[in-house]
Design a protein around this motif. Sequence first.
Motif, PDB file in Angstrom:
ATOM      1  N   GLY A 664     -63.237 117.130 -22.623  1.00  0.00           N
ATOM      2  CA  GLY A 664     -64.423 116.595 -21.973  1.00  0.00           C
ATOM      3  C   GLY A 664     -64.133 116.174 -20.544  1.00  0.00           C
ATOM      4  O   GLY A 664     -64.949 116.389 -19.637  1.00  0.00           O
ATOM      5  N   SER A 665     -62.988 115.565 -20.317  1.00  0.00           N
ATOM      6  CA  SER A 665     -62.613 115.173 -18.962  1.00  0.00           C
ATOM      7  C   SER A 665     -62.477 116.391 -18.059  1.00  0.00           C
ATOM      8  O   SER A 665     -62.983 116.411 -16.933  1.00  0.00           O
ATOM      9  N   ARG A 666     -61.813 117.400 -18.575  1.00  0.00           N
ATOM     10  CA  ARG A 666     -61.644 118.639 -17.792  1.00  0.00           C
ATOM     11  C   ARG A 666     -62.992 119.221 -17.392  1.00  0.00           C
ATOM     12  O   ARG A 666     -63.213 119.602 -16.228  1.00  0.00           O
ATOM     13  N   ASP A 667     -63.917 119.268 -18.317  1.00  0.00           N
ATOM     14  CA  ASP A 667     -65.213 119.884 -18.033  1.00  0.00           C
ATOM     15  C   ASP A 667     -65.999 119.084 -16.998  1.00  0.00           C
ATOM     16  O   ASP A 667     -66.651 119.663 -16.114  1.00  0.00           O
ATOM     17  N   TRP A 697     -55.974 117.356 -16.123  1.00  0.00           N
ATOM     18  CA  TRP A 697     -56.647 117.413 -17.416  1.00  0.00           C
ATOM     19  C   TRP A 697     -56.737 118.830 -17.951  1.00  0.00           C
ATOM     20  O   TRP A 697     -56.821 119.029 -19.175  1.00  0.00           O
ATOM     21  N   ILE A 698     -56.704 119.838 -17.095  1.00  0.00           N
ATOM     22  CA  ILE A 698     -56.577 121.217 -17.573  1.00  0.00           C
ATOM     23  C   ILE A 698     -55.263 121.373 -18.337  1.00  0.00           C
ATOM     24  O   ILE A 698     -55.210 121.970 -19.414  1.00  0.00           O
ATOM     25  N   GLY A 699     -54.194 120.810 -17.765  1.00  0.00           N
ATOM     26  CA  GLY A 699     -52.905 120.891 -18.431  1.00  0.00           C
ATOM     27  C   GLY A 699     -52.882 120.126 -19.735  1.00  0.00           C
ATOM     28  O   GLY A 699     -52.404 120.627 -20.764  1.00  0.00           O
ATOM     29  N   VAL A 700     -53.403 118.905 -19.734  1.00  0.00           N
ATOM     30  CA  VAL A 700     -53.400 118.087 -20.943  1.00  0.00           C
ATOM     31  C   VAL A 700     -54.273 118.727 -22.022  1.00  0.00           C
ATOM     32  O   VAL A 700     -53.981 118.616 -23.218  1.00  0.00           O
ATOM     33  N   ALA A 701     -55.319 119.429 -21.605  1.00  0.00           N
ATOM     34  CA  ALA A 701     -56.212 120.081 -22.567  1.00  0.00           C
ATOM     35  C   ALA A 701     -55.601 121.333 -23.169  1.00  0.00           C
ATOM     36  O   ALA A 701     -56.244 121.982 -24.006  1.00  0.00           O
ATOM     37  N   GLY A 702     -54.405 121.699 -22.751  1.00  0.00           N
ATOM     38  CA  GLY A 702     -53.714 122.812 -23.403  1.00  0.00           C
ATOM     39  C   GLY A 702     -53.490 124.029 -22.553  1.00  0.00           C
ATOM     40  O   GLY A 702     -53.074 125.082 -23.073  1.00  0.00           O
TER      41      GLY A 702
END
Length: 835
Positions: A664-667, A697-702
Amino acid sequence: MVVVLTAALGAATNIGTGMLPAWRWVHSPAVIWSVVATSVLLLMVLAVIQQGMAGTDTPPGLGTTVRHMFVPRRAAATRPAIASLRPPQVTDRDIRGRDRLVDQMAARYSWRGRHRPRVNVLHGMGGAGKTTVAQLVAGRLTRAGVRVWWVSAATATQLDTGMRQLAAELGASAADIEHAWSDTGSGPDLVWGRLDRLTQRWLLVIDNADDTRLLTPPDEPVAAGRGWLRPVPHRRGLLLVTTRDGDPATWPAARYPDGGDRGDWYRLHPVGMLTPADGAAVLLDHAGAAAGTVEQATALAERLGGLPLALGIAGQTISQVRRTGVAGSPATFAGYRTALDTGDTSTPAAGALSEAQARRTIDRTWELSLDLLDTRGLPQARTLLRLLATFADAPIPTHLLDPATLAATALLPDLTGEHLATLLQALTGVGLITLEQTRRSTPVTLARLHPLIRDTSRRPLHTSYLAVSITLLLKNTTDLDADDPTTWPTWQTLAPHTTDLLSRATTQPGTSHETLVDVCGLTQKTARYLGEAGLHQSARDLFAELLPSYERVQGVEHPEVLATRHNLARWTGAAGDPAGGRDLFAELLPIRERVLGVEHPDTLDTRNHHAYWLGKAGDPAGARDLLAELLPGYERVQGVEHPEVLATRHNLAHWIGVAGDPTGSRDLFAELLPVRERVLGVEHPDTVTTRYDLAYWIGVAGDPAGARDLLAELLPVRERVLGVEHPETLATRHNLARWIGVAGDPAGARDLLAELIPSYERVLGVEHPDIRETRHNHAYWTTRAKYDDAVINALVVSDGRRWCAWARRILPARNSHKSHTRNKPTQHGSGGGFR
C-alpha cells in the motif's frame, strides 16, 4: 597471546641469566638490550592485532558479524558557525598585581607544572579582574602555539551555543551534534571525547560561570565531573574557569577518578583586591604622573578599595579630564578622592572590600565619569549607559541601537547616528564600556559592559527603558526569518537579550500591557530560532517559560497563546520526548477546533503534528488512521495540490508502510510522485524525497531489483543537486548498495560500500553510528560474496540456534526508515513562516 608470549620471554630470560651461566653471550649488555627492544616491539604489534581481533563478533563458521540496518534518508543539515570562540581582545596595557597568577596559569605546560591540576578556577567578586587574567593567559598561550577557545557561561543559551560550536570545531559532524544535544545524547560527552583525542596543546576558557549549576547535570555537584567540568586526563589540555562563586560547598575536594596520590583534579585561585601599591600603579598607568604623586595615587587606590574595575574607571576619567581640560571635574588623584568623599561611600579596610561596598564604589566612580561627560556637553551618555544596562550580560551589537528608533523615544529625542557614535566613544573613553569588532566577513561592532557596571546601572530602572530595549529588538528582528540559516549569526547575538528581557519585563511592576505583548511575541520568534538552529531543548524550555506569561497577558485561548502551546509540543517531541509531544498536541487539538474551527489551517496543522508524533511514539497504525482522516479536510481547505497537502500524502504513505503494508505504501508513493513532479518540479527536494521513499518501499514490497534501478537513476540527480558528499547523497549510495546486494549481487554491494566509507567518515566523523553500520554492512556483504547459499545452509543445519541469533542482528530494520524533515508538519509563531 600477548600474555603467553610475555611469560615465555620472562622464563627464557631467567633461564639464560640464572640457570645456565654457561651461556655467556646472554651476559652481554648489548645482546640483552637488543633482545628486550625486539621483544617489546613484537609485543606492541601483537597487542594491536589482538585489539583488532577483540572488537569482532564472529558468527558460526563465518567472518565478522554485522547489523544490517537501513540508514535513514536524511542526516542533519550543516549548520553555520554562529558563535565566535576566539578570546576577547586584550587592550595593550601592563598588568599590575596579577603577574604571578598569570605566570602560574601559563606555566601549566612547563615541566615544573606537569603535575599541577589541569582545571583551574579563578574566583572573586565582580570587578576583581578574573576575566582580564583569563584573557592575558589566553593571549600568552596563543602566542606560544596553544590552541585556545573561549566560551561564555553567563547564560544557558550562550554556554549551549558555544559548546555546540566547539564540538563542530573539534570535528564533530552535524549529525553527531544533533544527537548529542538531544535527550538521548550528551553534549559534554561529545566535546570531552573530542578534547581527549587532541594531540596538540589546548586551552578552554569558560568565562562568567557565576551560576555553576549550568556546568553540571541536574542535582549533581561539580566534583562529580560529569558535566562541562571534568578532569583533564593528560598534560596537553588546560581548562580555566572564571566565576564569582568560590563557596567551598560548591567546590568540595574532588579526587581523580582513577585514585592515586595526585590530589584534587581542580584547584581554586582567589582573585582578590589589588594592594595599595599595585592600585597606585594602575592609576598612574592610566592618568600619568602629572595627575599626582605616588602617595596621592596610593591614597586614592586605598579609597577605592583596590577594586581593579573602579581603579580603571577612575584613571581613565582623570586622563579624559586632563586631556580635554573640562573645568569643574577632578583632574588629579587628590581631587578625585575629594569628589568620592562627597558621596555616601565609606572607606573600606585594606583588602576587605565587600560586594555591597564594591557596588557603592562603582556607583560613585561611574557617576563621576558621567558627570565629566555632562560637563563636556554629552548628558545623553548617562541615558545611553542605563539603556545598555537593560540588556543581558552578553555582547550588544551596536547595529541594534537604531538611531531613528531611539530618536522617536522620550529617552533620546532627536538622536542622530553621528551623535550616537560620539556617545559610544565617550563611554569607552572613560572605561564604562568597551567596543570591539567581530572577525567575520562582515564585521559587527559589539559593546560590552562589565557585569558590575550593568547591575549598578540598573538600580533603579524605569520601565520606559525596558520598553525601548524591546522596541529596538523588535525593529531588528522584523525581517529575520528564524528558518533561514543565514540569519542565525544575528539571532545568536540577540537571543540572550530577548530571554533576559522576558524574565525582567514580566516581573517588573508597572510594565505596560503593550510592552508585555511585544516581549512575548519577540520571545516566540527567538524560541523558534533556537529550535531551527538545533537547540531543541533550549527551544522547548523557552517556550515553556513563555507560555504562562503569554496566558496572563493575552488569555489562555488567544491565537498566539495557542501557537505557543503548539510550538512547545513540537519542540518537546524534537528534544527527544515523542510521547510528550504527542500528549501536548492531543490536549491542544480540541481547543483549537473549538476556538478556530475544525478546518482552520492552524487546526489542521495541529492534527498533522499530532499524527506525526503519535507515529514517532510507537503507534504507526494510529498515525496512519489520523492522517487518513485529515487528508480530505486538508484537500478541501488548501486544494488537492497544495504543498502541505502533498506533504501529508507523503507522510500517510510512509506510516502505512511502517504499519505493515509495504505494498500500500508503494502504491501511494507511486501515485504521489507524478503530482509532485508536475507541481514542484522534477528535481525539487521534496520530489526527490518521494522518489527515494518509493524506491525503498518497492524493495520492501518484494522487488529489490526495482528498488536498485530506481535508486541508480536517483543517485546522479542527488549528486548534481545536493553535491557528491551531501549526507542525503551518501544515504542514497548506502541504500543503493543494500538493494544491489539483496537483488543478488553481494560483491557489488561490498565494493560500493567500500567506496562509500571514506566519504562517510569525512562528512559524519569516524565514530558516527551510521559509519559503524556501514562498516558492519560492508563486512556482511563481504561475507555473502565469499560464501554461497549452500555453505550458509550447511552452517544453519550444523548450528541453527547460534546462526539464527546472529542472523537476527544483521537483518534490515524496516522501521528505521524516517519521514523527511521537509515533510514534517511545520510550526506556528509570531512573524509568519509557518504556512
